[in-house]
Scaffold this active site. Structure first.
Site, PDB file in Angstrom:
ATOM      1  N   ASP A  55       0.850  -1.195   0.000  1.00 17.93           N
ATOM      2  CA  ASP A  55       0.000   0.000   0.000  1.00 17.93           C
ATOM      3  C   ASP A  55       0.884   1.242   0.000  1.00 17.93           C
ATOM      4  O   ASP A  55       2.073   1.179   0.322  1.00 17.93           O
ATOM      5  CB  ASP A  55      -0.939   0.012   1.202  1.00 17.93           C
ATOM      6  CG  ASP A  55      -0.184   0.077   2.537  1.00 17.93           C
ATOM      7  OD1 ASP A  55       0.772  -0.703   2.706  1.00 17.93           O
ATOM      8  OD2 ASP A  55      -0.543   0.893   3.397  1.00 17.93           O
ATOM      9  N   GLU A 120       0.057  -0.773   5.900  1.00 17.66           N
ATOM     10  CA  GLU A 120       1.138  -0.190   6.693  1.00 17.66           C
ATOM     11  C   GLU A 120       0.960   1.308   6.869  1.00 17.66           C
ATOM     12  O   GLU A 120       1.230   1.854   7.943  1.00 17.66           O
ATOM     13  CB  GLU A 120       2.492  -0.479   6.024  1.00 17.66           C
ATOM     14  CG  GLU A 120       3.698  -0.186   6.910  1.00 17.66           C
ATOM     15  CD  GLU A 120       4.159   1.259   6.872  1.00 17.66           C
ATOM     16  OE1 GLU A 120       4.900   1.668   7.778  1.00 17.66           O
ATOM     17  OE2 GLU A 120       3.773   1.993   5.932  1.00 17.66           O
TER      18      GLU A 120
END
Length: 432
Positions: A55, A120
């Site tokens: 991500d 994250e």
């Protein structure tokens, strides 16, 4: 991204599991799957856990990008695009490590266990619980962990990172009228939420970076003479800071206090206001509800709950002084603990030798100002050493516009990761 990454790894012979963790808390949005992978199961070889995330931070052309942020551009020996250095480039670097060994016909020196997540940038929702649940199952054979999700301190010298700050992220929401109001009609007649909010935000931190919340600095571990000496040999200059920021807006005039501010002291940053008018042009509106976002980067020996108590009390006390008829709520959105590891471990010795073999210099040992919450979870739950082995440079612009990864760092980063695994396979276990 999870489908793409899983397919790339499967094509190289990695045994893949996609772990779906349900909904994001408070929403009906599915959490992106965690990709678990295993490559090799030789009991005579060490087993290394590698972690990364697929991500990225949000990005729009109108933010100021020179190119479309989600289209990879190769220009001037740089890879430009959102995630190029944080963390898609390094994750694909691990894929390239496997690919290179396969194409060269070289036996892989270790067993790999892989963990790649997709949350994250929002605090690794769900991953901590998975690690705790799988510590004696999927992760039971891990001997050490390598994370490639940070950057060099400057632009010319490689580093190994043995610590990161934590991060506690808060919101302050002020609400008043039931709907936005016309300032020409109601201005001066009602308490304006945005005025109240900006007053509270101005009480959190000084323009010189001093945290104004009483008691926060009392939580910080005192600086020892031995720790202070570690900063003397770091290869970093004020010009490195100027190059990384594209300005000379430094709060400190010397390297040592600058690095201490980045690594070993907490900082408070204001990030934005939600609900206020932010488009181009003029709009004479009084917003009915606004939320300000700020974070505090935490360091040893701060604990999240102690910090929360100080933050909530101070903001509520400052709010009471306003005597406002609006309503205010302060909330913790997410937090992650700081982490400091043992840089004398054989994990670091292997990385040091790999860095020297590829770059021709010994790396600096550094801590980092950013936060990677899962580092502490891996070290505490698996009882194994963790290293941060960066690929990118300090001027890559992670989380900013025109994020890039220098091609030389990408290629040599892949070589370093490969060499690290080979040195790991023969490095004596001088510590645990």
């Amino acid at each position: 991204m999870s489908s793409f990454l899983a397919s790339e790894l499967k094509a190289l012979g990695v045994e893949i599991e996609l772990r779906y963790l349900g909904k994001q808390e408070g929403t009906e949005v599915d959490l992106p799957p965690i990709i678990l992978g295993k490559f090799g199961n030789d009991p005579e070889k060490r087993t290394i856990l590698v972690y990364g995330h697929y991500d990225v931070q949000p990005a729009l052309v109108e933010d100021g990008w020179d190119t479309e942020p989600f289209k990879l551009i190769e220009k001037d020996d740089k890879l430009i695009g959102r995630g190029s250095t944080d963390d898609k480039g390094p994750v694909i670097g691990w894929v390239n490590v496997l690919e290179a060994h396969k194409k060269a016909g070289i036996e892989f020196p270790v067993n790999l266990v892989m963990c790649f997540e997709g949350m994250e940038e929002y605090g690794s929702d769900g991953l901590e619980d998975l690690v705790k649940a799988e510590k004696d199952k999927y992760f039971k054979d891990v001997d050490a962990t390598c994370i490639c999700d940070n950057y060099w301190l400057g632009t010319t010298h490689p580093v190994l990172t043995y610590g990161v700050r934590g991060c506690s992220y808060y919101s302050i929401t002020v609400s008043g009228p039931s709907a936005d109001l016309h300032s020409g009609i109601f201005g001066g007649m009602v308490s304006e939420p945005l005025i109240d909010l900006t007053h509270i935000l101005s009480k959190l931190v000084s323009p010189q970076g001093e945290i104004l919340i009483p008691g926060v600095m009392d939580l910080v571990a005192p600086l020892t003479d031995d720790e202070a000496k570690l900063y003397d040999s770091i290869k970093y200059s004020m010009q490195d800071l100027f190059d990384a920021t594209g300005s000379q807006t430094n709060l400190h005039d010397d390297v040592k206090p600058s690095l201490m501010a980045r690594w070993r002291y907490p900082t408070l940053s204001l990030h934005g206001v939600e609900g206020a008018f932010s488009a181009a042009g003029a709009k004479t509106v009084i917003p009915a509800k606004v939320s300000g976002k700020f974070s505090i980067r935490t360091v040893p020996n701060m604990t999240p709950r102690e910090l929360d108590a100080l933050v909530f009390k101070y903001i509520n006390d400052e709010w009471a002084k306003l005597n406002s008829k609006n309503k205010m709520e302060v909330k913790l959105l997410h937090d992650g603990m700081w982490w400091v590891s043992d840089p004398s471990h054989w994990n670091y010795e292997a990385a040091k030798k790999a860095t020297k073999s590829v770059w021709g210099v010994d790396p600096d040992y550094t801590r980092e100002g950013g936060s990677i919450p899962i580092t502490l979870t891996f070290e505490e739950e698996l009882k194994r050493n963790v290293i941060l082995l960066p690929m990118g440079r300090g001027d890559d612009g992670a989380h900013s516009i025109n994020e890039k990864l220098d091609m030389s760092n990408y290629i040599n980063g892949i070589k370093t990761l490969s060499a690290y695994l080979h040195y790991i396979s023969v490095e004596p276990a001088t510590s645990t």
